[in-house]
Design a protein around this motif. Sequence first.
Motif, PDB file in Angstrom:
ATOM      1  N   ILE A  79       0.820  -1.577  -0.342  1.00 61.68           N
ATOM      2  CA  ILE A  79      -0.050  -0.241   0.399  1.00 61.68           C
ATOM      3  C   ILE A  79       0.754   1.004   0.548  1.00 61.68           C
ATOM      4  O   ILE A  79       2.324   1.434   0.621  1.00 61.68           O
ATOM      5  N   ASP A  80       0.645   2.185  -0.147  1.00 60.42           N
ATOM      6  CA  ASP A  80       1.048   3.653  -0.246  1.00 60.42           C
ATOM      7  C   ASP A  80       2.024   4.193  -0.915  1.00 60.42           C
ATOM      8  O   ASP A  80       3.462   3.815  -0.877  1.00 60.42           O
ATOM      9  N   TYR A  81       1.538   4.055  -2.715  1.00 64.54           N
ATOM     10  CA  TYR A  81       2.945   4.654  -3.502  1.00 64.54           C
ATOM     11  C   TYR A  81       2.967   5.786  -3.678  1.00 64.54           C
ATOM     12  O   TYR A  81       2.954   6.683  -3.123  1.00 64.54           O
ATOM     13  N   PRO A  82       4.544   5.550  -3.871  1.00 66.03           N
ATOM     14  CA  PRO A  82       5.243   6.928  -4.270  1.00 66.03           C
ATOM     15  C   PRO A  82       3.648   7.906  -5.176  1.00 66.03           C
ATOM     16  O   PRO A  82       3.156   7.594  -6.805  1.00 66.03           O
ATOM     17  N   ALA A  83       3.833   8.736  -5.133  1.00 65.56           N
ATOM     18  CA  ALA A  83       2.437   9.458  -6.230  1.00 65.56           C
ATOM     19  C   ALA A  83       2.567   9.658  -7.524  1.00 65.56           C
ATOM     20  O   ALA A  83       2.464   9.562  -8.300  1.00 65.56           O
ATOM     21  N   PRO A  84       3.817   9.572  -7.736  1.00 68.16           N
ATOM     22  CA  PRO A  84       3.920  10.163  -9.741  1.00 68.16           C
ATOM     23  C   PRO A  84       4.017   8.729 -10.060  1.00 68.16           C
ATOM     24  O   PRO A  84       4.075   8.998 -11.476  1.00 68.16           O
ATOM     25  N   LEU A  85       3.787   7.789  -9.101  1.00 66.94           N
ATOM     26  CA  LEU A  85       3.359   6.837 -10.008  1.00 66.94           C
ATOM     27  C   LEU A  85       2.351   6.019 -10.757  1.00 66.94           C
ATOM     28  O   LEU A  85       2.304   5.226 -11.491  1.00 66.94           O
TER      29      LEU A  85
END
Length: 504
Positions: free
Chosen positions: A385-391
């Motif tokens: 969960i909670d991926y880097p937003a730009p991805l």
Amino acid sequence: MPEEKPDDLESVRAEKLRRIEALGIDPWGHRFDDHASIASVRSREPEAAQPGAEIPGPRVRVAGRVMLRRVQGNVHFLELRDWTGRIQVFVGKKQVGPEAWALAKELDLSDLLGIDGTLGFTKTGELTVFAESLTFLGKSLLPPPEKWHGLTDVEARSRMRYLDLFSNPESLQTFLGRSKIVSAIRRTLESRGFVEIEGPTMQSIAGGAAARPFTTHHNALDIDLYLRIALELHLKRLLVGGMERVFELGRVYRNEGISRKHNPEFTMMEAYQAYGDYHSMMDLTEAILCGAIDAVDGNYARTIHVGSEGEIAPVTVDFTPPWPRRTYHELVREHAGVDPTDPVAVKAKAESLGLQTAGKDPVVILGELFEESVEDRLTGPVFVIDYPAPLCPLTKRKAGHPEVAERFELFVLGMELANAYTELNDPNLQEQLFRQQLAGLPEDESMAKMDDDFIKALKHAMPPAGGLGIGIDRLCMLLLDRPSIRDVILFPLLRPQGQGSGGG
């Protein structure tokens, strides 16, 4: 005695066809009503007559393909198989009479046959249908695969699925299992208030994912169209329209490579729930997979064989919910041994693993490091969960943490099975992120054009929502323990014969 060639065998079968017609029998058969499945007949074993019993066993009617045939004087022993199982058939000259006996002598392996008779046991204890009459239902003009080994060549099995299914019972069971999984997914979603829709498969803009689409041309309108690469954007339009829980289970197409885990045409399920988020989708994902397991066999501790050919080993995966939820960053720290928020350390670690970093955005390098260092270690099932937003340009940012996207992926044995978001419903931010993503993309890539109508739809207010995508073929590979995606797709794409291998 020289071995008969395939052409010789075909000519022998053609001659038998003529002799069957000469008996006044239609070699292509007619309807054969009221026959029972072989599995249901076998379930009546307690009623079957013992050898020498004065009272015969129950009368039964079965139909199927002749898979084995042994001739012992005035008796033929057949193995008849349908899609539920197999059963032995006793055909005696005295019991069936001269006309049926004349037909029995013309039978070949793979012929289709109907049997009326009684259920009993032979002296060796084999459950058997003792035939009283035969009904010819279809002549096989070509010989089946070698009777003891079936169709074993992997590419041949994919190319001639009709032979694979009737000569390899485990392959038939795989595809019946797939059908159970798909039906169970629909039941789970419908039980939770989701409605199934059908979106367009030809689209003027290929959106919803980053992939190369297939292109076609509509002559009447004189425009190019794309086969869809995802289901997402049209389903979200329906959320705007007030359909609060929607899903689609259908084919998508990506003009990319073929491998053990990839086929250019594959099946996706996407579901969207208004007023939910990615936590709602985690609960839904657990319910969907548990429902699929219940439909297959109910075994939550599943043995799955992993590895390449020659190095395959069994691994037990426990699907008993709830499943662990681990953040993207903590997994990078644990398995790559670096701080994911330190781009210098991430780049150094990636280069130490042989990854190319020159000219790449730091978040792209982090994503590749995750793939290299983390994914194969996720035996699972585990929600990342909670991926880097730009991805994740289609994903809502975490409140108070704009650098984090509310996204999860479900991993099992290093393979991504599900992908879900808290959906982005801010039209201005969505348009900004689309434009950033479009910058520099080549024309043949999807999302190289702005979907202005989708942005317009968002401006009419899409409710906050959770969205989920599951690759059905990969799910079936896993739950049915098959090594390749081609083993769970009835008709996978293959190179034309004579052009080499059809892929991994």
